[in-house]
Design an enzyme around this catalytic site. Structure first.
Site, PDB file in Angstrom:
ATOM      1  N   TYR A 168     -23.354 -23.758  26.631  1.00  0.00           N
ATOM      2  CA  TYR A 168     -25.030 -22.932  27.289  1.00  0.00           C
ATOM      3  C   TYR A 168     -25.248 -23.204  28.279  1.00  0.00           C
ATOM      4  O   TYR A 168     -24.932 -24.872  28.826  1.00  0.00           O
ATOM      5  CB  TYR A 168     -26.120 -23.903  26.180  1.00  0.00           C
ATOM      6  N   ASN A 179      -2.755   0.652  15.825  1.00  0.00           N
ATOM      7  CA  ASN A 179      -3.775   1.901  15.091  1.00  0.00           C
ATOM      8  C   ASN A 179      -5.332   1.510  15.355  1.00  0.00           C
ATOM      9  O   ASN A 179      -5.559   2.618  15.243  1.00  0.00           O
ATOM     10  CB  ASN A 179      -2.845   1.949  14.189  1.00  0.00           C
ATOM     11  N   CYS A 180      -5.844  -0.009  15.556  1.00  0.00           N
ATOM     12  CA  CYS A 180      -6.767  -0.227  16.040  1.00  0.00           C
ATOM     13  C   CYS A 180      -6.951   0.665  17.454  1.00  0.00           C
ATOM     14  O   CYS A 180      -8.118   1.344  18.175  1.00  0.00           O
ATOM     15  CB  CYS A 180      -7.770  -0.996  16.023  1.00  0.00           C
ATOM     16  N   GLY A 191      -0.643  -7.051   3.352  1.00  0.00           N
ATOM     17  CA  GLY A 191      -0.986  -5.909   3.937  1.00  0.00           C
ATOM     18  C   GLY A 191      -1.807  -4.951   3.103  1.00  0.00           C
ATOM     19  O   GLY A 191      -2.925  -5.652   2.491  1.00  0.00           O
ATOM     20  N   ASP A 192      -2.736  -4.126   4.073  1.00  0.00           N
ATOM     21  CA  ASP A 192      -3.357  -3.308   3.386  1.00  0.00           C
ATOM     22  C   ASP A 192      -2.987  -2.830   2.131  1.00  0.00           C
ATOM     23  O   ASP A 192      -4.643  -2.160   0.951  1.00  0.00           O
ATOM     24  CB  ASP A 192      -4.105  -1.742   4.810  1.00  0.00           C
ATOM     25  N   TYR A 239       8.551  -8.237  -2.357  1.00  0.00           N
ATOM     26  CA  TYR A 239       7.214  -9.378  -1.733  1.00  0.00           C
ATOM     27  C   TYR A 239       5.984  -8.102  -1.205  1.00  0.00           C
ATOM     28  O   TYR A 239       6.815  -7.202  -0.677  1.00  0.00           O
ATOM     29  CB  TYR A 239       7.243 -10.711  -0.712  1.00  0.00           C
ATOM     30  N   ALA A 240       4.656  -8.574  -1.040  1.00  0.00           N
ATOM     31  CA  ALA A 240       4.179  -7.197  -0.814  1.00  0.00           C
ATOM     32  C   ALA A 240       3.385  -8.540   0.197  1.00  0.00           C
ATOM     33  O   ALA A 240       2.396  -9.335  -0.044  1.00  0.00           O
ATOM     34  CB  ALA A 240       3.135  -5.825  -1.361  1.00  0.00           C
ATOM     35  N   THR A 261       5.468 -10.077  -5.574  1.00  0.00           N
ATOM     36  CA  THR A 261       5.279  -8.574  -6.362  1.00  0.00           C
ATOM     37  C   THR A 261       5.470  -9.098  -7.612  1.00  0.00           C
ATOM     38  O   THR A 261       6.085 -10.232  -8.685  1.00  0.00           O
ATOM     39  CB  THR A 261       5.918  -7.579  -6.227  1.00  0.00           C
ATOM     40  N   LYS A 290     -31.181 -22.932  21.925  1.00  0.00           N
ATOM     41  CA  LYS A 290     -30.833 -22.173  20.328  1.00  0.00           C
ATOM     42  C   LYS A 290     -30.555 -20.611  20.876  1.00  0.00           C
ATOM     43  O   LYS A 290     -31.291 -20.411  20.382  1.00  0.00           O
ATOM     44  CB  LYS A 290     -32.598 -22.515  20.180  1.00  0.00           C
TER      45      LYS A 290
END
Lengths: 549, 549
Positions: free
Chosen positions: B422, B41-42, B278-279, B275-276, B269, B430
């Site tokens: 580095y 989806n992204c 995600g978004d 259970y739940a 829950t 730095k």
């Protein structure tokens, strides 16, 4: 207050500028033996190929800049010859003249000097150079500009690899000679093997396990231990560095590990009002709590600033270093933080290691490339001892994250909790660093068991059976001798082909599918162990033991 | 054990595959309302421009793949209509038919749904789309393929910005409308201003502080609050998401913040065996310890795996999230972790902020680009609340490091101690992250004082004087009204031009030289304050208040 600083590069110049910001009225003098201060020593190799295209870029600040902005008295070409700690006085030589100066506080930042190996004939070798300073670079460039075709680089550490790459890019043929059994000795053998392949694929001749025993013909010929003779138009000596401690010794300052200057946590040496920072001092390796010499720009800069704070009365302590480093070799980056597996094993730490292969960013977004990460951690507590990474892109990010995790005392149990920036061009929803955590926790919780690449041969000799769960198509890339092949997707249906009285070692390409297969087998009553890193790693480090069509 | 999972994307599919690895004998069924599971989806916005060039790449795994490898029963086009928590039974609809299934454990991973703003005429708008799924993308592509020239994107959050960029790259003219006073509301105004400029420089019309009030002509015209009429061939609605809680509500599962599903630390829950993840769930924001909704792929994936562990009896807890995100807008990356300055001020946290400008890698090595970092931290303890970054390259790395620092409870005092990889192509001795620490410590220890860009106007009104320490040449880029100009390198010689009875605010280009000037002034008996971020930041966020020749 009259403050004198000896050495005008990373540590010394950080100290000088910070001192000025804190002590506007102090008299601050910097004596630098060489012609330049504040130069980009880490950039020198890139001038050889022209990747850094102007010499001016290597000089970050001039004495004039520093006088104008920081009212510093910066004197290049001034060598401090002696220190009288009782009289608080130094003897300085410049332009054939010597004079004395007194100080209230003296900061030594002499750095580390390239180790010159005691090779027969080395003093007559006019084309053999170390690379520490701009004059060194000038000498190398002078030789290169006089028709040089073939270069030999002795020592395949960070600078050796950078010089090999840049000489090659300049158009020379390059032979790289390393005394240790593998290139890039700070990394472990299997991770360094990726770098070796990258060198070879880019046309570098790589010779490991050999050192030079003699320079002949004023350095035009090099003889190796096994009698090999290499011709050389220019030879780079990069076999390591040692603390520049001669001045400290003259001042009766105590030294420790390999001659490194001993300082307390406020950078105070054993002599009153004399401080030391940078590559020349002994530091505490934060992971092992042991004394260490860490010649890196980042700690040197920090120490320089901190000693200024100490002198100005601010509360500052040297907490030690973990050592984080990276080198680019052609298209490959190789990085490490903390201690290696080899170091950990020598210290008899109760370690476990795990390798994870992932992508620098989402696989479905263009130009994703592979990253291989290795984690060295405590098999009981999950404490992270070190990490190493290899890949084209994004290796610096992962090792920096892991270096931060080490400094934050995070364990492998915390790695899955880390929440990174994720959008397709930048990462994955499960970053390889998260995956390292998942893989390590699976081991610590007994959900997975694995063996390492260097343990496989013995395990097979003892009668264990290698089960390769790649697809038939993948087998064209090479196979393990005497392996059984059942693709993971067929495994559940073909369990009857296996024998519950046998012990199976499962391999796939990178170790992910073999872990899935291991779980299927374990839960179906078989004895199964995952080959960590799987075919991909084995093929990189021990190709001679595999079959190729 | 019979486990049913509702929702087959990030959280749901992570749960399913982990469950299989832990419970070979469990019966695991995944019901997904849409036609695809485990899709990227992204990645959807990048298909619009063709940057992701094939639709297949967006489907990471098919039901067949998942059946073959994980013996999962994955059913797309199956919508779960109802849950009977007492009978442990669900009602499923597919293809016009409905049936029931029982479960021992039920995992809800319904995600968040795009918020559809209640705009007049929106239902008749045939060319207005949200983007959540592949069918949404198909609808958008269908409209785009039918001669679309002008696009309007409503909402300038992460998805809105990605869509604006990709529509533009496809060749459309794009107008971006944001209700908030600035684009990218998760970031603070001055950081978002860089993104706004990047949008404008790439030809996007940006309208902020305005929302659409009406769709006319079946969506071909949009009316904004101020009466502006925009024509649109395709409109993207990206004004935020809300938890998909309809099924949970039917099952009498308790919900909280903005309808998010409430779960305990084991993802349980309020109903037994449900259970739940995600978004859709309410999580603990780890920094504020408050309830939050965080719609990001990384926590969703972690939660899915963790709930599988919980069901399999492994010790796992949801520790909460900090929220780390990034978006690329043309050549600029913008990222954040933790909480913003605005959020922190609303929560009345005792914060201080600092901005630092640095390079992604050593300035003397080719192609170094600028990074601007902002740190939000506790003015007493130095605890890090959040960070934001802007730049062409290396922003993801710095924000990931700072996200790790937050998870490790590091404070600003620890940032200089961090040791990063580095070498010239990768970083600086730095790093800007170290510099953030130095700058923050200077504030906390009273060595430097500063004001923020939004405080300048009032300070000047109250009679403070702006001292600009840039060179005359730099003044051509623009100037502050009524400022005095003395280049920092001349300041010591020209102190007599200043008045010890006045209060000076010092600015330069990025804030580094002005800090040096501030120190000179302070130590010479003047009252001086540094303008954090200096001209560069002010010029980005408040150009209308500056003078340009």
């Amino acid at each position: 207050m009259k403050i004198i600083i000896v050495g005008g590069v990373a540590g010394g110049m950080s100290a000088a500028t910070r001192l000025r910001r804190l002590m506007e009225e102090a008299e601050i003098t910097v004596f630098e033996k060489g012609p330049y201060v504040s130069f980009a020593n880490c950039g020198l190799p890139y001038f050889v190929s022209g990747e850094i295209d102007s010499r001016e870029k290597l000089v970050v600040q001039t004495p004039e800049d520093l006088a104008n902005r920081f009212r510093l008295d910066v004197r290049p070409h001034h060598e401090v010859l002696d220190i009288d700690p009782v009289q608080h006085q130094i003897t300085v030589q410049s332009n054939g003249q010597s004079f004395t100066e007194t100080y209230d506080k003296l900061i030594l930042s002499p750095g580390a000097k390239p180790f010159t190996p005691p090779i027969k004939g080395i003093e007559e070798a006019k084309n053999a150079f170390s690379l520490r300073s701009i004059p060194d670079l000038d000498n190398i460039m002078h030789t290169l500009n006089e028709q040089a075709n073939h270069a030999v680089v002795i020592g395949a550490g960070f600078i050796g690899l950078e010089m090999a790459e840049n000489l090659k890019k300049r158009g020379l043929t390059v032979t790289l000679v390393e005394k240790a059994p593998h290139v890039l000795p700070p990394l472990d053998e299997e991770m360094a093997a990726f770098v070796k392949n990258e060198l070879i694929n880019n046309g570098i001749d790589v010779i490991t396990g050999q050192s030079a025993t003699e320079f002949r013909k004023e350095g035009r010929e090099l003889v190796l231990e096994d009698g090999t003779i290499l011709s050389s138009d220019v030879t780079i000596l990069s076999v390591g560095v040692q603390p520049e401690n001669s001045l400290a010794l003259k001042a009766d300052i105590k030294t420790g590990l390999r001659g490194g200057i001993l300082v307390d946590e406020h950078y105070q040496t054993s002599q009153p009002d004399i401080y030391a920072v940078g590559d020349a001092i002994v530091v505490r390796q934060q992971i092992t709590e042991e004394d260490a010499l860490i010649s890196l720009a980042s700690p040197a800069n920090r120490q320089g600033r901190q000693v200024a704070d100490v002198i100005a009365g601010l509360p500052r302590k040297n907490k030690g270093s973990i050592g984080t480093a990276i080198v680019r070799t052609f298209n490959l980056s190789a990085a490490s933080t903390g201690i290696s597996e080899r170091t950990a094993r020598l210290a008899e730490l109760p370690i476990e290691v795990v390798h994870v292969t992932g992508k620098d960013h989402a696989g479905y977004y263009p130009q994703a490339t592979e990253i291989v990460l290795k984690l060295i951690f405590d098999k009981y507590s999950g404490k992270i001892y070190g990490a190493q990474g290899i890949g084209e892109k994004g290796v610096d990010k992962r090792i920096d994250i892991l270096a931060t995790a080490i400094k934050g005392d995070l364990t492998v149990f915390d790695l899955p909790e880390l929440e990174f920036t994720y959008a397709p061009p930048f990462g994955s929803a499960k970053d390889p660093v998260n995956m390292l955590g998942y893989a390590a926790i699976n081991l610590l919780e007994g959900i997975s068991h694995h063996i390492q690449w260097h343990e496989l041969k013995e395990a097979l000799t003892k009668g264990k059976i290698l089960l390769d769960v790649r697809t038939p198509d993948e087998l064209k890339q090479g196979t393990f001798p005497n392996a059984i092949n059942i693709p993971v997707n067929e495994l559940r249906q073909r369990l009857n082909e296996l024998d519950r009285s046998q012990e199976y070692i499962v391999s796939c390409h990178s170790g992910l599918r073999s872990y899935i297969a291991e779980r299927i087998l374990k839960q179906s009553g078989f004895s199964a162990t995952n080959l960590d890193g799987a075919f991909m790693l084995y093929h990189t480090v021990r190709p001679e033991e595999l079959n190729y069509v």
